[in-house]
Scaffold this active site. Structure first.
Site, PDB file in Angstrom:
ATOM      1  N   ASP A  86       0.967  -1.326  -0.023  1.00  0.00           N
ATOM      2  CA  ASP A  86      -0.040  -0.031   0.047  1.00  0.00           C
ATOM      3  C   ASP A  86       0.843   1.327  -0.006  1.00  0.00           C
ATOM      4  O   ASP A  86       1.459   1.542   1.055  1.00  0.00           O
ATOM      5  CB  ASP A  86      -0.907  -0.039   1.309  1.00  0.00           C
ATOM      6  CG  ASP A  86      -1.650   1.242   1.190  1.00  0.00           C
ATOM      7  OD1 ASP A  86      -2.124   1.988   0.428  1.00  0.00           O
ATOM      8  OD2 ASP A  86      -2.040   1.510   2.511  1.00  0.00           O
ATOM      9  N   ASP A 278      -2.260   5.889  -5.276  1.00  0.00           N
ATOM     10  CA  ASP A 278      -2.423   5.090  -4.110  1.00  0.00           C
ATOM     11  C   ASP A 278      -2.672   3.563  -4.380  1.00  0.00           C
ATOM     12  O   ASP A 278      -3.745   3.418  -5.084  1.00  0.00           O
ATOM     13  CB  ASP A 278      -3.465   5.602  -3.167  1.00  0.00           C
ATOM     14  CG  ASP A 278      -3.732   4.772  -2.212  1.00  0.00           C
ATOM     15  OD1 ASP A 278      -2.957   4.009  -1.661  1.00  0.00           O
ATOM     16  OD2 ASP A 278      -4.529   4.708  -1.361  1.00  0.00           O
TER      17      ASP A 278
END
Length: 396
Positions: A86, A278
């Protein structure tokens, strides 16, 4: 879910280029819709989000759809864990073996039994007195901090600080994950923990202080499949085009940079906005006005039962491109990337966009996996910039 082998391509004695295959999970949203549980799930999420309105500066994470996992080990002897890779957060955490809740064990209908970290079985684990708590967009986790040996993709950090979670929000119990490995900047890290990438760079374990993310594409996202490749220490020249467009970061918290302009169909917007890249967000987040424009240009209809904008699946390949102008270059996203078959029924497909609201002090956009699948993202830590190169997909 079967685990997968990490492939390590070791270069010189003092540094390396490491390529780590990722695995794309089954979409939680599609799974719950198929099982008739999505409405109840939405209600629980709305209640949780109502309690999070005053949380402040927190990572952006959306684990409702396809997201991308990697394998790590912690401790001596090594204990495996499958984690979300992430770029929208900066902490590493795993589940404490002492946690016995359904969220920590994994709900029976999730089809996945969690791998937990047993601190008592690691001879190198050092427990700290500090507690940790992280509030994500889809739920929270909390526990205590510790240090141990971390290995991912053949890279080893001898004393990595990480969270050992003793409590997880229910949403994590539905997901086939054992934790999160944050690839964001240190300023975003909760409790001033040094992220794994910064430790690797400080220890000079990489050929270059950067990593490349290439995400594969599957038109049916309801099932988990091999998901792509993260290359640590180099640019991926096999799955990404040679030409890379770089733009300086506007902040070193998220991977944040300026968006020059946006267009879809006959609509265009030249007002500059802040955007983040992201991998932990499945879809595209945009301001209200942009979402409304996309809906109008695609003739989408709002489905109140799923709270999704939908179009006919027959238009998956014929809707207008979403055109992002970044660093003076245009990056069109084809509709095959943002029109998704979630098996809604009735020949309906979902638009992979969501509203970020009407603005504020933070970034106005999130370019999630919908964008990253079309363009490899080069996260250049050493030069404080991010690069984009056209992704290569076979058979699509």
């Amino acid at each position: 879910m079967q685990t997968f082998v990490l492939l390590a391509l070791v270069a010189a004695c003092s540094a390396a280029v490491i390529q780590v295959p990722t695995h794309k999970t089954e979409s939680l949203r599609a799974k719950l819709i198929k099982e008739g549980k999505y409405t109840a799930f939405l209600a629980s999420q709305h209640a949780a989000r109502a309690q999070q309105l005053n949380t402040g500066f927190q990572p952006f994470v959306d684990y409702f759809d396809d997201f991308y996992l990697g394998n790590i080990t912690l401790g001596t002897p090594p204990q495996p864990a499958t984690v979300v890779l992430d770029t929208g957060s900066s902490n590493l955490w795993v589940i404490d073996a002492a946690c016995k809740t359904q969220a920590c064990n994994g709900y029976p209908d999730s089809g996945y039994t969690k791998q937990k970290f047993d601190t008592t079985k690691s001879t190198t684990f050092v427990k700290e007195t500090r507690k940790f708590s992280i509030q994500y967009g889809s739920g929270s986790c909390n526990g205590y901090l510790g240090k141990d040996v971390l290995n991912f993709g053949g890279l080893t950090v001898q004393s990595q600080e990480f969270g050992v979670s003793t409590h997880l929000a229910d949403v994590f119990g539905y997901q086939p994950v054992d934790g999160i490995l944050g690839l964001g900047w240190p300023a975003l890290a909760v409790d001033q923990v040094v992220p794994p990438m910064q430790n690797l760079i400080a220890q000079k374990q990489l050929d270059a202080p950067l990593f490349t993310v290439w995400l594969d594409r599957n038109l049916q996202i309801a099932q988990g499949t091999p998901g792509g490749l993260i290359t640590y220490g180099a640019i991926d020249t096999v799955n990404c085009a040679k030409q890379v467009t770089y733009v300086p970061l506007s902040a070193k918290t998220y991977w944040q940079f300026p968006l020059d302009a946006f267009a879809v169909g006959t609509y265009s917007e030249t007002k500059k906005d802040q955007v983040i890249s992201d991998t932990g967000t499945s879809w595209l987040g945009a301001p209200n006005t942009i979402v409304s424009a996309i809906v109008k240009q695609t003739k989408a209809v709002f489905d109140w039962s799923t709270e999704l904008y939908t179009v006919d699946c027959s238009t998956m390949k014929t809707q207008p491109d979403l055109i992002f102008t970044i660093g003076g270059a245009q990056f069109p996203v084809k509709s095959v990337e943002y029109v998704l078959d979630l098996q809604l029924g009735g020949g309906k497909c979902a638009l992979a966009v969501f509203s970020m609201g009407s603005g504020g002090f933070g970034p106005s956009w999130i370019l999630g996996d919908t964008f990253i699948r079309q363009y490899c993202n080069v996260y250049d830590i050493g030069n404080g910039q991010i690069g984009f190169a056209t992704a290569v997909h076979k058979g699509l």
